[in-house]
Design a protein around this motif. Structure first.
Motif, short mmCIF file in Angstrom:
data_model
loop_
_atom_site.label_atom_id
_atom_site.label_comp_id
_atom_site.label_asym_id
_atom_site.label_seq_id
_atom_site.Cartn_x
_atom_site.Cartn_y
_atom_site.Cartn_z
N SER A 7 50.93 73.69 7.11
CA SER A 7 51.77 72.88 7.98
C SER A 7 51.50 73.19 9.45
O SER A 7 50.95 74.24 9.79
N ASP A 8 51.88 72.25 10.32
CA ASP A 8 51.81 72.48 11.76
C ASP A 8 53.08 71.94 12.41
O ASP A 8 53.58 70.88 12.02
N PHE A 9 53.56 72.64 13.42
CA PHE A 9 54.80 72.24 14.09
C PHE A 9 54.64 70.97 14.93
O PHE A 9 55.62 70.41 15.38
N ASN A 10 53.39 70.54 15.15
CA ASN A 10 53.15 69.29 15.87
C ASN A 10 52.92 68.11 14.94
O ASN A 10 52.59 67.01 15.41
N CYS A 11 53.09 68.33 13.65
CA CYS A 11 52.84 67.27 12.66
C CYS A 11 54.16 66.69 12.15
O CYS A 11 54.91 67.37 11.45
N PRO A 49 52.47 70.58 28.64
CA PRO A 49 52.71 69.43 27.76
C PRO A 49 51.77 68.26 27.99
O PRO A 49 51.42 67.92 29.12
N SER A 50 51.35 67.64 26.87
CA SER A 50 50.57 66.40 26.90
C SER A 50 51.49 65.27 26.43
O SER A 50 52.44 65.51 25.69
N ASN A 51 51.20 64.06 26.85
CA ASN A 51 51.96 62.90 26.43
C ASN A 51 51.65 62.59 24.98
O ASN A 51 50.49 62.35 24.62
N SER A 52 52.66 62.58 24.13
CA SER A 52 52.44 62.42 22.68
C SER A 52 51.87 61.05 22.32
O SER A 52 51.02 60.94 21.43
N GLN A 91 57.11 66.93 23.70
CA GLN A 91 56.18 67.62 24.58
C GLN A 91 55.10 68.27 23.71
O GLN A 91 55.34 69.27 23.06
N LEU A 92 53.93 67.65 23.68
CA LEU A 92 52.86 68.12 22.81
C LEU A 92 52.17 69.33 23.44
O LEU A 92 51.48 69.21 24.45
N VAL A 93 52.38 70.49 22.83
CA VAL A 93 51.85 71.75 23.36
C VAL A 93 51.28 72.59 22.21
O VAL A 93 51.39 72.24 21.05
N SER A 94 50.69 73.71 22.57
CA SER A 94 50.13 74.61 21.56
C SER A 94 51.22 75.13 20.63
O SER A 94 52.32 75.48 21.06
N SER A 95 50.89 75.17 19.34
CA SER A 95 51.84 75.69 18.34
C SER A 95 51.46 77.11 17.91
O SER A 95 52.07 77.65 16.99
N LYS A 96 50.48 77.70 18.57
CA LYS A 96 49.94 79.00 18.17
C LYS A 96 51.00 80.09 18.09
O LYS A 96 51.11 80.81 17.09
N ASP A 97 51.78 80.23 19.15
CA ASP A 97 52.76 81.32 19.18
C ASP A 97 53.86 81.12 18.14
O ASP A 97 54.36 82.09 17.57
N ALA A 98 54.22 79.88 17.89
CA ALA A 98 55.22 79.61 16.85
C ALA A 98 54.67 80.02 15.49
O ALA A 98 55.38 80.61 14.66
N GLU A 129 61.89 70.13 23.12
CA GLU A 129 61.67 71.33 23.93
C GLU A 129 60.20 71.74 23.84
O GLU A 129 59.47 71.37 22.92
N ASN A 130 59.77 72.54 24.81
CA ASN A 130 58.40 73.05 24.85
C ASN A 130 58.30 74.28 23.95
O ASN A 130 58.69 75.38 24.33
N ILE A 131 57.75 74.11 22.74
CA ILE A 131 57.73 75.21 21.79
C ILE A 131 56.61 76.22 22.07
O ILE A 131 56.45 77.19 21.31
N ALA A 132 55.87 76.01 23.15
CA ALA A 132 54.91 77.02 23.59
C ALA A 132 55.54 77.94 24.62
O ALA A 132 54.99 79.01 24.93
N ASP A 133 56.69 77.55 25.13
CA ASP A 133 57.43 78.34 26.13
C ASP A 133 58.08 79.53 25.43
O ASP A 133 58.86 79.36 24.49
N HIS A 134 57.78 80.73 25.88
CA HIS A 134 58.31 81.93 25.23
C HIS A 134 59.83 81.98 25.28
O HIS A 134 60.47 82.47 24.34
#
Length: 220
Positions: A7-11, A49-52, A91-98, A129-134
């Motif tokens: 799974s991915d949090f951006n999917c 963030p990128s525009n989804s 807000q499409l961002v990196s899901s790595k940290d999540a 929300e920005n899920i790449a934001d700590h």
């Protein structure tokens, strides 16, 4: 029963599919052990963030207008599941940290992992929300009952980055290129389900597996 899910949090389909499977497990009164496998759909995304809608158009080779219509359809599917999804404003961002946090929780706080996963999807697709934001990730984990300082210290390191990458490498080596993907383990049987099916189809597959009739059901 053990359910592993790629799974991915951006999917959005990962979010929808997980809700359907959880609902089926509740309907069937199943005792489930969950394990999330990481798969970053866009590993090159950053914390900016990128525009989804624009990103959806580029990825699928369609116009922005068509992308907006497609996203609206996905939102309607989610709403029918009781999820008030706001995909177009995500807000499409990196899901790595999540994903790293999931690995950490599975190791030290397995009972909180699913709660974190669902809340992260909610923060991303509903609250936008920005899920790449700590600070946001700390807020999510804190709402799950974890100590803020513990997660802050964890996020400042790169722990579990390799494990996240290895999940994706393993999936790709097995011919998997997108999410979601489910591995249902029951007794000595293993059922693999690629993609999102209607809740009733999931339920029939689970019942077939439990009743020993899995050979009559194939998804591949």
């Amino acid at each position: 029963m053990i359910i592993e899910y790629l799974s991915d949090f951006n999917c959005p389909y990962s979010y929808i599919g997980l809700n359907r499977i959880i609902s089926v497990c509740n309907d069937l009164n199943l005792d489930v052990e969950w394990e999330m496998k990481s798969f970053e759909l866009e590993p090159k995304l950053t914390n900016i963030p990128s525009n989804s809608i624009e990103r959806y158009a580029i990825k699928n080779g369609i116009s922005v207008k068509d992308a907006e219509r497609a996203i609206e359809e996905i939102e309607k599917i989610a709403q029918n599941e009781g999820i008030e999804m706001n995909y177009k404003n995500m807000q499409l961002v990196s899901s790595k940290d999540a994903h790293r946090i999931v690995k950490y929780l599975e190791r030290y706080y397995p009972e909180l992992t699913q709660k974190f996963v669902l809340k992260t999807f909610e923060y991303n697709f509903i609250k936008n929300e920005n899920i790449a934001d700590h600070d946001i990730l700390i807020e999510i984990t804190s709402s799950c009952g974890l100590d803020k300082n513990e997660i802050k210290e964890f996020l400042n390191k790169k722990t579990y980055s390799v494990e996240v990458d290895l999940d994706m490498d393993e999936a790709i080596s097995n011919g998997i290129s997108t999410t979601p993907y489910y591995f249902i383990n029951y007794k000595d049987e293993r059922l693999m389900i690629p993609g999102v099916f209607e809740k009733e189809a999931f339920k029939i597959a689970f019942e077939d597996l439990i009743n020993g009739e899995m050979e009559k059901k194939t998804f591949l």
